[in-house]
Design a protein around this motif. Structure first.
Motif, PDB file in Angstrom:
ATOM      1  N   ILE A  83     -12.537  33.237  98.827  1.00 38.26           N
ATOM      2  CA  ILE A  83     -13.078  34.860  99.032  1.00 38.26           C
ATOM      3  C   ILE A  83     -13.112  35.443 100.476  1.00 38.26           C
ATOM      4  CG2 ILE A  83     -15.427  35.792  98.928  1.00 38.26           C
ATOM      5  CD1 ILE A  83     -16.182  34.645  96.678  1.00 38.26           C
ATOM      6  N   GLY A  84     -12.683  36.512 100.373  1.00 32.77           N
ATOM      7  CA  GLY A  84     -12.506  37.099 101.692  1.00 32.77           C
ATOM      8  C   GLY A  84     -13.619  37.696 102.263  1.00 32.77           C
ATOM      9  N   GLY A  85     -14.299  36.757 102.881  1.00 28.52           N
ATOM     10  CA  GLY A  85     -15.356  37.410 103.746  1.00 28.52           C
ATOM     11  C   GLY A  85     -15.154  37.926 104.997  1.00 28.52           C
ATOM     12  N   ALA A  86     -14.054  37.441 105.555  1.00 25.37           N
ATOM     13  CA  ALA A  86     -13.513  38.164 106.730  1.00 25.37           C
ATOM     14  C   ALA A  86     -12.864  39.318 106.496  1.00 25.37           C
ATOM     15  CB  ALA A  86     -12.860  37.241 107.681  1.00 25.37           C
ATOM     16  N   THR A  87     -11.767  39.047 105.615  1.00 26.71           N
ATOM     17  CA  THR A  87     -10.674  40.114 105.347  1.00 26.71           C
ATOM     18  C   THR A  87     -11.388  41.527 104.697  1.00 26.71           C
ATOM     19  OG1 THR A  87     -10.021  38.957 103.358  1.00 26.71           O
ATOM     20  CG2 THR A  87      -8.524  39.147 105.358  1.00 26.71           C
ATOM     21  N   GLY A  88     -12.576  41.161 103.878  1.00 29.88           N
ATOM     22  CA  GLY A  88     -13.243  42.301 103.632  1.00 29.88           C
ATOM     23  C   GLY A  88     -13.754  43.106 104.299  1.00 29.88           C
ATOM     24  N   MET A  89     -13.930  42.730 105.699  1.00 33.31           N
ATOM     25  CA  MET A  89     -14.403  43.587 106.803  1.00 33.31           C
ATOM     26  C   MET A  89     -13.402  44.520 107.343  1.00 33.31           C
ATOM     27  SD  MET A  89     -16.850  40.817 109.115  1.00 33.31           S
ATOM     28  CE  MET A  89     -18.480  40.263 108.401  1.00 33.31           C
ATOM     29  N   VAL A  90     -12.117  44.156 106.766  1.00 35.36           N
ATOM     30  CA  VAL A  90     -10.982  44.815 107.414  1.00 35.36           C
ATOM     31  C   VAL A  90     -10.143  45.782 106.512  1.00 35.36           C
ATOM     32  CG1 VAL A  90      -8.618  44.599 108.299  1.00 35.36           C
ATOM     33  CG2 VAL A  90     -10.325  42.868 108.905  1.00 35.36           C
ATOM     34  N   GLY A  91     -10.131  45.474 105.382  1.00 35.21           N
ATOM     35  CA  GLY A  91      -9.504  46.188 104.485  1.00 35.21           C
ATOM     36  C   GLY A  91      -8.090  45.947 104.134  1.00 35.21           C
ATOM     37  N   ASP A  92      -7.229  46.203 103.035  1.00 39.21           N
ATOM     38  CA  ASP A  92      -6.138  45.750 102.170  1.00 39.21           C
ATOM     39  C   ASP A  92      -5.162  47.207 102.135  1.00 39.21           C
ATOM     40  OD1 ASP A  92      -3.714  44.823 101.309  1.00 39.21           O
ATOM     41  OD2 ASP A  92      -4.921  43.729  99.703  1.00 39.21           O
ATOM     42  N   PRO A  93      -4.037  47.675 102.679  1.00 34.12           N
ATOM     43  CA  PRO A  93      -3.467  48.651 102.273  1.00 34.12           C
ATOM     44  C   PRO A  93      -2.651  48.388 100.980  1.00 34.12           C
ATOM     45  CG  PRO A  93      -2.021  47.482 103.819  1.00 34.12           C
ATOM     46  CD  PRO A  93      -3.580  46.652 103.758  1.00 34.12           C
ATOM     47  N   SER A  94      -2.781  47.286 100.403  1.00 35.80           N
ATOM     48  CA  SER A  94      -1.835  47.036  99.161  1.00 35.80           C
ATOM     49  C   SER A  94      -2.235  47.994  97.954  1.00 35.80           C
ATOM     50  CB  SER A  94      -1.965  45.631  98.631  1.00 35.80           C
ATOM     51  OG  SER A  94      -1.352  44.874  99.810  1.00 35.80           O
ATOM     52  N   GLY A 136     -16.442  16.335  89.791  1.00 35.16           N
ATOM     53  CA  GLY A 136     -16.159  15.536  90.406  1.00 35.16           C
ATOM     54  C   GLY A 136     -14.810  15.839  91.220  1.00 35.16           C
ATOM     55  N   GLU A 137     -13.836  15.035  91.255  1.00 38.90           N
ATOM     56  CA  GLU A 137     -12.687  15.236  92.204  1.00 38.90           C
ATOM     57  C   GLU A 137     -11.729  16.413  91.649  1.00 38.90           C
ATOM     58  OE1 GLU A 137     -10.066  11.626  92.151  1.00 38.90           O
ATOM     59  OE2 GLU A 137     -11.563  10.303  93.207  1.00 38.90           O
ATOM     60  N   ASN A 138     -11.853  16.757  90.400  1.00 42.02           N
ATOM     61  CA  ASN A 138     -11.225  18.083  89.935  1.00 42.02           C
ATOM     62  C   ASN A 138     -11.948  19.335  89.959  1.00 42.02           C
ATOM     63  OD1 ASN A 138      -8.735  19.061  88.913  1.00 42.02           O
ATOM     64  ND2 ASN A 138      -9.719  19.207  87.064  1.00 42.02           N
ATOM     65  N   ALA A 139     -13.024  19.280  90.638  1.00 38.49           N
ATOM     66  CA  ALA A 139     -14.024  20.451  90.770  1.00 38.49           C
ATOM     67  C   ALA A 139     -13.435  21.770  91.470  1.00 38.49           C
ATOM     68  CB  ALA A 139     -15.348  20.129  91.342  1.00 38.49           C
ATOM     69  N   ALA A 140     -13.607  22.635  91.043  1.00 35.89           N
ATOM     70  CA  ALA A 140     -13.055  24.041  91.474  1.00 35.89           C
ATOM     71  C   ALA A 140     -13.717  24.023  92.952  1.00 35.89           C
ATOM     72  CB  ALA A 140     -13.466  25.337  90.934  1.00 35.89           C
ATOM     73  N   GLN A 141     -13.251  24.620  94.074  1.00 31.55           N
ATOM     74  CA  GLN A 141     -13.754  24.926  95.280  1.00 31.55           C
ATOM     75  C   GLN A 141     -13.792  26.353  95.598  1.00 31.55           C
ATOM     76  OE1 GLN A 141     -12.484  22.001  98.553  1.00 31.55           O
ATOM     77  NE2 GLN A 141     -11.361  21.066  97.086  1.00 31.55           N
ATOM     78  N   LEU A 142     -15.061  26.770  96.256  1.00 34.17           N
ATOM     79  CA  LEU A 142     -14.720  28.081  96.646  1.00 34.17           C
ATOM     80  C   LEU A 142     -14.972  28.254  98.191  1.00 34.17           C
ATOM     81  CD1 LEU A 142     -15.238  31.139  95.833  1.00 34.17           C
ATOM     82  CD2 LEU A 142     -17.834  30.862  95.967  1.00 34.17           C
ATOM     83  N   LYS A 181      -2.685  23.795 105.261  1.00 36.33           N
ATOM     84  CA  LYS A 181      -2.763  22.596 106.514  1.00 36.33           C
ATOM     85  C   LYS A 181      -3.961  21.988 106.104  1.00 36.33           C
ATOM     86  CE  LYS A 181      -3.013  21.976 111.292  1.00 36.33           C
ATOM     87  NZ  LYS A 181      -2.994  22.474 112.760  1.00 36.33           N
ATOM     88  N   ASN A 182      -4.988  22.641 105.557  1.00 36.56           N
ATOM     89  CA  ASN A 182      -6.433  21.828 105.559  1.00 36.56           C
ATOM     90  C   ASN A 182      -6.855  21.517 104.286  1.00 36.56           C
ATOM     91  OD1 ASN A 182      -7.503  21.895 108.614  1.00 36.56           O
ATOM     92  ND2 ASN A 182      -6.614  23.975 108.151  1.00 36.56           N
ATOM     93  N   ASN A 183      -6.473  21.994 103.292  1.00 34.47           N
ATOM     94  CA  ASN A 183      -6.858  21.956 101.842  1.00 34.47           C
ATOM     95  C   ASN A 183      -5.468  21.349 100.866  1.00 34.47           C
ATOM     96  OD1 ASN A 183      -8.665  23.618 103.187  1.00 34.47           O
ATOM     97  ND2 ASN A 183      -9.996  22.984 101.492  1.00 34.47           N
ATOM     98  N   ASN A 184      -4.439  21.349 101.286  1.00 31.73           N
ATOM     99  CA  ASN A 184      -3.162  21.037 100.580  1.00 31.73           C
ATOM    100  C   ASN A 184      -3.017  22.013  99.556  1.00 31.73           C
ATOM    101  OD1 ASN A 184      -0.967  19.210 100.122  1.00 31.73           O
ATOM    102  ND2 ASN A 184      -1.934  18.278  98.388  1.00 31.73           N
TER     103      ASN A 184
END
Length: 359
Positions: free
Chosen positions: A1-12, A46-52, A114-117
């Motif tokens: 979720i874009g907690g940081a990018t939501g503060m900026v905005g997206d031109p797309s 378990g291991e296959n749980a979604a991550q937010l 890099k960090n979550n594969n």
């Protein structure tokens, strides 16, 4: 979720700068979105749980100088300028903030790679430029490889954007779009749109979908596609109970019904079904001793302009009370006829509805 990018905005895909949200609004949105996502993704398997994850967590301590050094030096201005989302904004102007957005989204992909594969980023076709910036950053900065899948933006058969109606967007939140309205949206889809939507929004097997389309085309008046589409998505987004309530409410309003049928609906659902119907508030005490139907429609509510119009309506046999025809011009309306003790549904002809609310 874009907690940081939501503060900026997206031109797309946009022709104007979007409004920037403050941290409190973003936190509220994040909590609400996680609650909605939990209906579709399993966060406890378990291991296959979604991550937010929230990109604010890895961006909040990133200084501007660090960002220039760790991200900015890997992508050229010419590369960033070539993006369609930037090109379409050049004449009207684009802020440095929004121009830099692709670097933020690109770094998100790099960080998660890099960090979550995370090897794959998916999005609508308007996100292609931002997503491939991430691929490029992974290649240049991490000497790695990652992938992108984009899908066409969903449009209606007439070319307009999906979800845009006279009443605005449809929402997953039942407080924004009630289950009944949600159900009606899919039920009222055109045949062409229903053939598209059932492939996108349901989890039906391909053979099942092709069978439904074939059967629908043979008897389109039965609206089989729309009914199956509305049932599947309303049940998954809301619940089976909400779906059955929506069907019952639709049958009552558009089919034959008795006062007992109306009594099965909650006040909230009844008012939702009758949204947009002209409403007239009258004093509840007038029903204790009874009031003439003519007086109720002309003097107390102004549903009809005059007793003469009431007389013509009776001659035409066009007046109904709670979906039942009224043939007696001298009919007296008493409190026992009030739906849930407070409502009367008046109908003139087939399409003109009026709601009397006794308070």
């Amino acid at each position: 979720i874009g907690g940081a990018t939501g503060m900026v905005g997206d031109p797309s895909g946009k022709s104007a700068e979007r409004n920037l949200l403050d941290e409190a609004a973003l936190q509220h949105n994040i909590q609400s979105q996680q609650k909605q996502l939990a209906k579709f993704l399993n966060f406890n398997s378990g291991e296959n749980a979604a991550q937010l994850v929230n990109n604010y967590d890895w961006m909040k301590n990133f200084s501007f100088l660090e960002f220039l050094r760790e991200v900015g030096k890997y992508l050229t201005i010419s590369y960033m300028m070539a993006k369609d989302s930037v090109q379409t904004r050049m004449e009207k102007g684009i802020s440095f903030t929004e121009f830099s957005y692709q670097l933020l989204q690109g770094y998100d992909f790099y960080y998660l790679w890099k960090n979550n594969n995370v090897m794959l980023q998916m999005g609508g076709s308007d996100q292609w430029g931002n997503i491939t910036t991430g691929n490029e950053l992974i290649r240049r900065k991490g000497s790695g490889e990652a992938y992108a899948i984009c899908t066409p933006l969903i449009k209606k058969a007439d070319g307009t954007k999906f979800g845009k109606t006279e009443g605005g967007n449809i929402w997953l939140d039942p407080k924004r779009t009630s289950p009944y309205r949600f159900y009606q949206f899919w039920l009222n889809a055109s045949d062409a749109d229903a053939e598209t939507y059932i492939k996108i929004f349901t989890l039906f097997e391909r053979a099942n979908i092709e069978d439904l389309i074939t059967r629908h085309r043979a008897e389109p008046h039965l609206r089989l596609l729309q009914k199956e589409l509305a049932k599947d998505i309303t049940t998954r987004v809301h619940s089976e109970e909400d779906y059955h309530n929506a069907v019952a409410a639709s049958d009552i309003l558009f089919g034959k019904a008795t006062q007992a049928d109306f009594e099965k609906l909650s006040d909230e659902l009844l008012l939702d079904v009758l949204e947009g119907v002209p409403q007239f508030v009258v004093d509840k005490t007038i029903f204790s001793t009874g009031i003439g139907f003519a007086d109720l429609l002309t003097e107390k509510s102004n549903i009809l302009a005059s007793k003469g119009e009431y007389k013509r309506a009776m001659q035409e046999n066009s007046l109904s009370l709670n979906k039942e025809k009224v043939g007696d011009a001298e009919k007296i309306i008493t409190a026992d006829l009030l739906i849930n003790g407070k409502y009367l549904l008046i109908q003139r002809g087939k399409k003109n509805y009026f709601l009397i609310i006794a308070q």
